[in-house]
Structures are given as C-alpha cells and as structure tokens.
Design a protein around this motif. Structure first.
Motif, mmCIF file in Angstrom:
data_model
loop_
_atom_site.group_PDB
_atom_site.id
_atom_site.type_symbol
_atom_site.label_atom_id
_atom_site.label_comp_id
_atom_site.label_asym_id
_atom_site.label_seq_id
_atom_site.Cartn_x
_atom_site.Cartn_y
_atom_site.Cartn_z
ATOM 1 N N ASP A 258 0.836 -1.193 0.000
ATOM 2 C CA ASP A 258 0.000 0.000 0.000
ATOM 3 C C ASP A 258 0.879 1.254 0.000
ATOM 4 O OD1 ASP A 258 0.963 0.276 2.600
ATOM 5 O OD2 ASP A 258 -0.942 -0.261 3.565
ATOM 6 N N ASP A 259 0.273 2.404 0.305
ATOM 7 C CA ASP A 259 1.014 3.666 0.264
ATOM 8 C C ASP A 259 2.025 3.803 1.388
ATOM 9 O OD1 ASP A 259 -0.422 4.329 -1.954
ATOM 10 O OD2 ASP A 259 -1.647 5.884 -1.002
ATOM 11 N N ARG A 260 1.974 2.922 2.361
ATOM 12 C CA ARG A 260 3.015 2.902 3.403
ATOM 13 C C ARG A 260 3.945 1.716 3.198
ATOM 14 N NH1 ARG A 260 2.707 6.363 7.420
ATOM 15 N NH2 ARG A 260 3.645 5.036 9.016
ATOM 16 N N LEU A 261 3.919 1.185 1.990
ATOM 17 C CA LEU A 261 4.791 0.078 1.578
ATOM 18 C C LEU A 261 4.598 -1.139 2.460
ATOM 19 C CD1 LEU A 261 7.949 2.226 0.779
ATOM 20 C CD2 LEU A 261 6.348 1.234 -0.871
ATOM 21 N N ARG A 262 3.373 -1.322 2.967
ATOM 22 C CA ARG A 262 3.025 -2.476 3.785
ATOM 23 C C ARG A 262 2.344 -3.538 2.936
ATOM 24 N NH1 ARG A 262 -0.580 0.634 8.169
ATOM 25 N NH2 ARG A 262 -1.532 1.123 6.161
#
Length: 430
Positions: free
Chosen positions: A269-273
């Motif tokens: 996702d946008d938090r690289l999770r």
C-alpha cells in the motif's frame, strides 16, 4: 516505531543498502536493531554499473556501495528460506532463526530464462557451460572470464536495456557479438522506432551484429557447453558464449509461501506495507498501485520513504516517475576494420513517449550527428520524452516531468534546439 524494535531486511541489494544507510545511525543511537540478510557473499554494490565492470572500465571494488553502518548487523551469504509470520521469525539456510518486529522484503528479481531447446539438457539442472544471465556480480565475473578467451563469439538474447548494455560491454572487450531482439526494434519499452534506429546504428559501429524481429529457438550444446544458437528462420551462428537478457521477474517465493498477496510482485500500500502490517516490501519485488518498476531509482526512493515510516514519520508513497539513463561508449571493432574510438551515445527516456490524439510533439533529429530529441506535451504538462546525443537539457526536462507541474510559458523548443538538428512540431498525436 519505538526504540530497540527489531527490523530484519531480507535482501542485500541496493534497496536494502539504502535502507540500512538511512536507519543505521538510529540503530547505533539506541533506535531499532537492524539486521540485513544478504544472499550474495559480496558487500552491497551498484547493480546499475555492472556493464561498466564487464567492459573492463571499472574494477569490482569501484561499484561497491558504502560499507554498512556499525549499527547494522549485515549477514552476507545468508539466504532466508522461510518466514514464520506467527512466530515473527525468519528461518535461514545456515540454521539461524532471526526474530523480527518489522520485516522488510527487498528480495529483488531473478532473470527470466526463456524456454529454449537445449537450455536445460536432459538430466541437467544447471545451465550449459558458456550460458549466463547478466544480473549479479558473479554473473559479471563469469562473463568477463569467458570474454577474455581469444576469438570469443557471443550471442546476447534480448534487446532491452540490459541486453544492449551487455552487448556494448562485450564488444568493448573485443568479443564478436550478435544481439538478437524478438521485437521490432531495440529497447521497445523506452524508445520509438526513430530513436531505436540511431541506437542500432551506434551499436553496429561498435561491431555488434543486430538482428530484430527474430526468435531464438534453441541452443546447440555439445559435451555440456554451448556451441551456437538456432534461430526460428534457420540461421545458426556459432557461439561459445550466450547471454540471457530476456528481462527479470520479481522474487516473490518467500512472500507467497508466507501467505502474503502476490500479483506480479508483492502487493504493498502507500506505506509500503503488505497485507501483514508488520511486513513491508521495497525495490524490484514490490508492486505498488499495480506497478512493478524494476529500476534503481524507484527502489532507492522507496527505501528512503520506508526509513521515514519506520521512524514513525507521517509519509506515504505516491509512486515514482522513473527516468531511464544509458551511456554507450567504447571502441569500434567492426569486422575488417581496425579498432577505433567512437563518440559516446547518451540516452534518456522518461514517461510515455507515444502521443495520444490531441497531444503536441516537439521533435528534432539529425542522424548524421546521432541527435534525436522528442518530447510529448499534453495540455500544459510534459508527459514523456526520448533524448539521444548531447543530453545537456535532460536535467531541466526531467525535473519538469518529475514535478508534474505546468510547463513554463516560455517554449520548450529552446531546450531541445541545437545548430545541427532540424526541429518540427506536430499536433494531434502525429
């Protein structure tokens, strides 16, 4: 993230090294404890410069990245074999079980091995002698040793960025090189036909024999070593060296086995999770918003942003506008001619170089000087470009494109114009 939490990174490439560089000082000052599991035995290195090592321009030590910070535990030559999400542990091939509070997948990508007859002879699990991918420092060393043999003849399969780089480097070593591209022209992902024609002409001045719209059907293998290749049209050149440059595929095996969502890459996702909030992915193995970049620039940007996230900063990844750069230099070794220095050819490509109806195209070219410049403008935005030759304008153009801001009122033409190129401006996608 609170102090003394354990961050484990799987992968020892450029993305992992950048993350370690950003987090290392914090680890030394009582921040998160950082462990990196690097499968390759070497210290981290700049993969972008492998072709320069193969060409003999740089020694291996020159492309080494800065040594990991003292606060980082870097385990070289250690391969992760399984992720135990329930126990928050990474199991390694040497028997270690490394616990984590946050896990970062930076596993990179593997070279694509095409379905060629003879690539894996019956009863053999290894590639025939003389057949090499071009992805790691060990690949580079093996290719360099093969190129040093007198009278070496090589076939490079794949005319993308990696194949072009490998062909140029081998030609510079004095190897007789044939470059085979299945598509209509070289570097189809980045270049249009006009720019690819200039690139082809430049490679041919270096002595590279370029074949496009051709398919390699198989390899001729004798006594465990390659002796030549077979094209679908019946052409069968001899070769004691074959380079596989057919693209790369994200390494997602560990993630898939751990039950994480995988498409072409590990979905983040946008938090690289990943779907597991304790596990992140960056670099060639990561897929964000449907895209797998496979380039150094996005990998480094993701590593920088993840370092901020792991320090509990408010940061989100919005994607990367990636610029492809390539410099082709060398000594011409065309058959029947004496070696002669050739002028370098600089290449840059960014965005979408194929216009849509209604786009404006600013195009300058001069084949006699290897000058080719084309930008695509949509409304008041720069959406793509291809530049070959003197790239003095690439910095300004790239910054304009990367920012996504409206173009300045002054015309772009002056950024492209030279006294040797003939400009033209077309509209409507022509």
């Amino acid at each position: 993230m609170t102090s003394q939490q354990r961050v484990v990174v799987i992968g020892g490439g450029m993305a992992a090294a950048r993350l370690a560089q950003r987090l290392g000082p914090a680890a030394a000052d009582g921040g998160p404890v950082l462990t990196v599991l690097g499968e390759e035995p070497h210290r981290p290195y700049n993969r972008v410069l492998l072709a320069e090592v193969l060409a003999g321009r740089y020694a291996q030590e020159v492309i080494a990245l800065p040594a990991p910070h003292d606060g980082v535990r870097w385990l070289a030559g250690v391969r992760a074999v399984r992720i135990d999400r329930a126990g928050r542990t990474v199991l390694c091939d040497d028997g270690q079980a490394v616990p984590y509070d946050r896990l970062v997948l930076a596993t990179g990508s593997n070279p694509v091995l095409p379905p060629l007859r003879g690539l894996f002879p019956p009863g053999h699990e290894d590639l025939p002698g003389g057949v090499h991918p071009f992805r790691t420092l060990d690949d580079c060393a093996a290719l360099g040793a093969a190129a040093a043999r007198p009278g070496a003849r090589a076939v490079v399969i794949g005319g993308g960025l990696l194949g072009v780089s490998a062909a140029r480097a081998l030609a510079e070593r004095g190897v007789s090189v044939l470059l085979a591209q299945q598509g209509e022209h070289l570097m189809e992902r980045q270049l249009d036909a006009g720019a690819a024609a200039l690139l082809r002409a430049h490679l041919e001045t270096l002595g590279v024999e370029v074949h496009t719209e051709c398919r390699v059907r198989g390899l001729r293998v004798e006594e465990g070593a390659v002796r030549g290749v077979e094209f679908a049209d019946g052409y069968a050149p001899d070769a004691g060296l074959v380079v596989l440059a057919c693209g790369v595929r994200p390494r997602v095996g560990l993630a898939r086995a751990a039950g994480l969502p995988v498409d072409r890459g590990v979905v983040v996702d946008d938090r690289l999770r990943t779907a597991d909030p304790r596990i992140h992915a960056i670099g060639d193995c990561a897929q964000h918003d449907g895209l797998v970049y496979g380039l150094a620039g996005p990998a480094l940007e993701q590593a920088d942003l993840l370092a901020r996230i792991l320090r509990a900063e408010a940061a989100r990844y919005r994607g990367t506008r990636a610029l492809t750069r390539l410099t082709l230099t060398g000594t011409g070794t065309a058959p029947g001619t004496a070696p002669a220095a050739t002028a370098p050819l600089d290449l840059a490509a960014f965005g979408t170089p194929s216009p849509l109806p209604g786009d404006d195209v600013i195009h300058l070219s001069d084949a006699t000087r290897n000058a080719y410049r084309k930008v695509v403008v949509r409304g008041d935005r720069l959406v793509g470009g291809i530049l070959l030759g003197d790239l003095g304008a690439v910095g300004t153009l790239a910054r304009t494109w990367e920012s996504g801001e409206p173009l300045p009122k002054a015309p772009l033409l002056h950024l492209l114009t030279t006294e040797t190129a003939t400009p033209s401006r077309t509209a409507g996608g022509s």
